[in-house]
Design an enzyme around this catalytic site. Structure first.
Site, mmCIF file in Angstrom:
data_model
loop_
_atom_site.group_PDB
_atom_site.id
_atom_site.type_symbol
_atom_site.label_atom_id
_atom_site.label_comp_id
_atom_site.label_asym_id
_atom_site.label_seq_id
_atom_site.Cartn_x
_atom_site.Cartn_y
_atom_site.Cartn_z
ATOM 1 N N LYS A 211 0.656 -1.190 0.022
ATOM 2 C CA LYS A 211 -0.006 0.054 0.012
ATOM 3 C C LYS A 211 0.902 1.253 0.152
ATOM 4 O O LYS A 211 0.642 2.077 -0.856
ATOM 5 C CB LYS A 211 -0.925 -0.021 1.339
ATOM 6 C CG LYS A 211 -1.852 1.130 1.176
ATOM 7 C CD LYS A 211 -2.751 1.185 2.652
ATOM 8 C CE LYS A 211 -3.441 2.248 2.856
ATOM 9 N NZ LYS A 211 -4.422 2.249 3.836
ATOM 10 N N GLU A 217 10.480 -4.626 4.623
ATOM 11 C CA GLU A 217 10.473 -5.887 4.316
ATOM 12 C C GLU A 217 10.241 -6.020 2.789
ATOM 13 O O GLU A 217 10.936 -6.699 1.917
ATOM 14 C CB GLU A 217 9.617 -6.993 4.877
ATOM 15 C CG GLU A 217 9.811 -7.117 6.461
ATOM 16 C CD GLU A 217 9.160 -6.033 7.372
ATOM 17 O OE1 GLU A 217 8.794 -4.828 6.609
ATOM 18 O OE2 GLU A 217 8.741 -6.173 8.401
ATOM 19 N N GLY A 272 -4.784 -1.679 5.216
ATOM 20 C CA GLY A 272 -3.957 -2.892 4.596
ATOM 21 C C GLY A 272 -4.450 -4.202 4.936
ATOM 22 O O GLY A 272 -4.724 -5.155 3.899
ATOM 23 N N ARG A 273 -5.038 -4.470 6.056
ATOM 24 C CA ARG A 273 -5.354 -5.523 6.484
ATOM 25 C C ARG A 273 -6.999 -6.063 5.771
ATOM 26 O O ARG A 273 -7.449 -7.159 6.154
ATOM 27 C CB ARG A 273 -5.426 -5.933 7.942
ATOM 28 C CG ARG A 273 -6.204 -5.002 8.792
ATOM 29 C CD ARG A 273 -5.882 -5.121 9.970
ATOM 30 N NE ARG A 273 -6.401 -3.946 10.899
ATOM 31 C CZ ARG A 273 -5.609 -2.949 11.296
ATOM 32 N NH1 ARG A 273 -4.632 -2.444 10.543
ATOM 33 N NH2 ARG A 273 -6.359 -1.808 11.852
ATOM 34 N N GLU A 358 -4.684 -6.684 14.790
ATOM 35 C CA GLU A 358 -4.366 -5.495 14.315
ATOM 36 C C GLU A 358 -5.459 -4.489 14.686
ATOM 37 O O GLU A 358 -5.123 -3.027 14.695
ATOM 38 C CB GLU A 358 -3.679 -5.265 13.106
ATOM 39 C CG GLU A 358 -2.695 -4.312 12.687
ATOM 40 C CD GLU A 358 -1.893 -4.594 11.554
ATOM 41 O OE1 GLU A 358 -0.876 -5.056 11.504
ATOM 42 O OE2 GLU A 358 -2.377 -4.247 10.478
ATOM 43 N N HIS A 389 -4.361 -33.213 17.393
ATOM 44 C CA HIS A 389 -3.400 -34.045 17.898
ATOM 45 C C HIS A 389 -2.016 -33.122 18.437
ATOM 46 O O HIS A 389 -0.577 -33.528 18.490
ATOM 47 C CB HIS A 389 -2.594 -34.907 16.668
ATOM 48 C CG HIS A 389 -3.663 -35.872 16.594
ATOM 49 N ND1 HIS A 389 -3.726 -37.193 17.024
ATOM 50 C CD2 HIS A 389 -4.954 -35.958 15.715
ATOM 51 C CE1 HIS A 389 -4.814 -37.942 16.677
ATOM 52 N NE2 HIS A 389 -5.441 -37.224 15.778
ATOM 53 N N LYS A 511 9.485 -0.791 14.149
ATOM 54 C CA LYS A 511 10.078 -0.198 13.105
ATOM 55 C C LYS A 511 11.131 0.857 13.296
ATOM 56 O O LYS A 511 12.280 0.853 12.915
ATOM 57 C CB LYS A 511 9.128 0.319 12.253
ATOM 58 C CG LYS A 511 7.999 -0.594 11.534
ATOM 59 C CD LYS A 511 7.296 0.230 10.612
ATOM 60 C CE LYS A 511 5.928 -0.875 10.466
ATOM 61 N NZ LYS A 511 4.972 0.199 9.585
HETATM 62 O O1 F6P Z 1 1.957 -4.497 9.730
HETATM 63 C C1 F6P Z 1 1.753 -3.085 9.652
HETATM 64 C C2 F6P Z 1 1.337 -2.901 8.504
HETATM 65 O O2 F6P Z 1 1.238 -1.410 8.273
HETATM 66 C C3 F6P Z 1 -0.016 -3.471 8.030
HETATM 67 O O3 F6P Z 1 -1.252 -2.811 8.529
HETATM 68 C C4 F6P Z 1 0.159 -3.601 6.494
HETATM 69 O O4 F6P Z 1 -0.877 -4.619 5.899
HETATM 70 C C5 F6P Z 1 1.491 -4.149 6.414
HETATM 71 O O5 F6P Z 1 2.270 -3.322 7.322
HETATM 72 C C6 F6P Z 1 2.095 -3.845 5.025
HETATM 73 O O6 F6P Z 1 2.023 -2.438 4.380
HETATM 74 P P1 F6P Z 1 2.250 -2.035 2.863
HETATM 75 O O7 F6P Z 1 1.157 -2.737 2.393
HETATM 76 O O8 F6P Z 1 2.243 -0.484 3.027
HETATM 77 O O9 F6P Z 1 3.450 -2.770 2.692
#
Ligand code: F6P
Length: 556
Positions: A211, A217, A272-273, A358, A389, A511
């Site tokens: 987003k 990452e 995002g979620r 979240e 199990h 972060k």
């Molecule tokens: O985990 C934090 C967060 O901001 C989530 O809400 C989001 O889904 C994720 O990082 C990834 O963010 P982006 O889509 O901006 O890379």
């Protein structure tokens, strides 16, 4: 009616006080006795909508408590919250954004925002572009830079830009075409390197799903993937043909080197979620094809319709939410186990962890005050029967009571042999066993010897609550409805808990500190000045010594 959220402390409502009283009374009772006293209980405490049947009768809940849960919702300003959501109010107040992911599955929506934009129109346009792209990739019209058709797709994203599409691709694997879809999320190099191993760069399509397009990452993985692609193909490498962006951030997408033509946007009113329904769903669409992707959206829309239009007492998301509130706030249960009896839903608990934890893992209310009551539970789970199990011992005989959501489809995509009957029987039996338990008398009645030294250990306390969700078959529409069901459930609970469910400030601090620790790894500079504590400093120093081989671990 106001387009902002109510700000009501739920503990100050009359319903909350009544519910405390009900919990004390019901605390001594057994769910089974509630069934004996009310032969119509199973039917009354169940509801149906958008292809899903919910039985919530195996909870330690009676009609009086249920009525007061409905009253609680009302007293917490439910009507106002619902109205603000549907009309595009800026209900994600701490980020000053509307929350309109439901429009993603309703492109005909005519809502107009104060800035004049029409989310339904925007959604429709992007869906049409996605459709053309998906069709072209799947039918081989759109090819890689050396003219070969794509065989593999890699989604590079994390959190909401990974968990949703990954879960859905697994869940709808029976509908998958020939494109192989992979997911790389962890910044650990093992993830991308192990995924790319054996893939052909000429036939691999990369989806950079972020987003913000700034997430550490994802950007690290995207850069490594691009390097791998360029190194592998040398002068033949054309990033333009192989890299696609799913994002809201055009500037960063262009800076990375992706052609805006290859960017599929979404908007800041999609959390995002909650973004699986947007361009972030591209990997799913590529996997199952666009008509199926539209069926998935339509399933979500049908659950939305059910949610908007059904009275609370028959409304699946509201019911799941209220039962959850009851177990969490009045019976003191701290976790929730989500147990899909469906291997295809193996990633559903992980997906739901982000959606729920979240959203409602908050401890400050909408007035900026610390909560004086509990909010979101710890959510966890594994598919049945594997969980049986592993951790069901604790569910049945541990000292904590864990409410469970069982999820099952009546029909399987994988018939043959006794498997689906075994699976289904286990799901029904586990829910029953959790509720019923087994008394000492029952243990003795079936014992083959007059003295049984293990008898005390064979007693099950029972009285452990569960919900049961049943659909006919896990189709794209059924999955869409299930995801939307839980999304709405989370929102209803957030309204009552008086928290802001659509922000996630809790992920920020780690972060920031990672940014401070990073230079220490290279330079070993004194961390105190950077706000790094002595324990962390010592760990980093040992990491450095072990890394360059100056020192060996003791005993090696
Ligand atoms: O985990 C934090 C967060 O901001 C989530 O809400 C989001 O889904 C994720 O990082 C990834 O963010 P982006 O889509 O901006 O890379």
């Amino acid at each position: 009616m106001s387009l902002s959220l109510p700000r009501i402390n739920p503990t100050e409502t009359s319903a909350w006080k009544q519910l405390i009283h009900h919990a004390q009374t019901l605390g001594d009772q057994r769910i089974q006795d509630l069934f004996k006293a009310d032969p119509g209980r199973a039917e009354r405490m169940s509801a149906e909508g958008a292809g899903w049947f919910l039985d919530y009768s195996k909870n330690l809940l009676d009609q009086h408590a249920f009525d007061d849960l409905l009253k609680l919702l009302d007293e917490c300003g439910w009507e106002q919250a619902l109205n603000a959501t549907r009309k595009g109010g800026l209900i994600n107040e701490t980020e000053n954004r509307a929350v309109l992911h439901t429009v993603l599955r309703d492109p005909g929506n005519t809502l107009q925002l104060v800035d004049g934009s029409q989310p339904g129109v925007q959604v429709s346009e992007v869906l049409n572009r996605m459709e053309n792209f998906v069709e072209a990739v799947r039918n081989g019209q759109r090819r890689g830079c050396t003219g070969q058709a794509f065989t593999d797709v890699i989604n590079l994203g994390i959190g909401g830009s990974d968990l949703g599409p990954l879960m859905a691709c697994e869940a709808l694997a029976p509908y998958a075409g020939s494109l192989r879809v992979h997911f790389v999320s962890n910044v650990d190099g093992a993830h991308w390197q192990r995924t790319l191993l054996g893939l052909n760069p000429e036939t691999t399509l990369f989806l950079v799903a972020s987003k913000t397009f700034t997430t550490q990452e994802t950007m690290a993985n995207a850069h490594s993937a691009r390097n791998w692609f360029r190194q592998s193909l040398g002068e033949r490498a054309e990033v333009r043909n192989h890299f696609v962006a799913l994002s809201t951030n055009l500037e960063k997408v262009v800076e990375f080197g992706i052609d805006p033509e290859n960017m599929f946007p979404f908007w800041d009113w999609v959390g995002g979620r909650y973004s699986l329904w947007s361009a972030i769903g591209m990997s799913l669409a590529l996997s199952i094809g666009f008509p199926r992707f539209r069926e998935f959206l339509e399933g979500g829309r049908q659950m939305d319709q059910h949610f908007w239009e059904t009275p609370p007492a028959r409304n699946l998301p509201v019911l799941l939410a209220l039962v959850g509130l009851w177990n969490r706030n009045f019976l003191g249960m701290e976790t929730l186990a989500v147990l899909p009896y469906d291997q295809c839903l193996s990633r559903f608990p992980a997906y739901l962890q982000q959606a729920d934890m979240e959203s409602n893992g908050k401890s400050v209310d909408r007035n900026g005050k610390p909560l004086n009551y509990q909010s979101g539970p710890v959510l966890w789970g594994e598919p049945g029967t594997n969980g049986q199990h592993a951790f069901y011992q604790l569910l049945h005989q541990g000292t904590v009571r864990v409410p469970c959501d069982f999820i099952l489809a009546a029909n399987t995509h994988y018939p043959g042999g006794p498997h689906h009957r075994f699976l289904s029987a286990n799901a029904f039996a586990q829910a029953q066993a959790l509720m019923q338990g087994r008394t000492l008398e029952e243990v003795r009645a079936v014992s083959s010897t007059p003295t049984n030294p293990a008898e005390a250990y064979q007693v099950f306390e029972g009285n452990r609550p569960s919900n049961f969700l049943l659909c006919q078959r896990l189709t794209p529409a059924a999955l869409g409805a299930l995801v939307a069901l839980y999304e709405h459930k989370i929102w209803v609970q957030g309204v009552v808990w008086n928290v802001f469910s659509y922000d996630q400030w809790g992920v920020e601090l780690g972060k920031i500190l990672a940014g401070k620790v990073l230079p220490l790894l290279d330079e070993g500079t004194e961390g105190a000045g950077l706000g790094v504590d002595t324990s962390t400093q010592a760990l980093v120093e040992r990491w450095r010594r072990w890394q360059d081989g100056q020192e060996r671990p003791k005993g090696t």
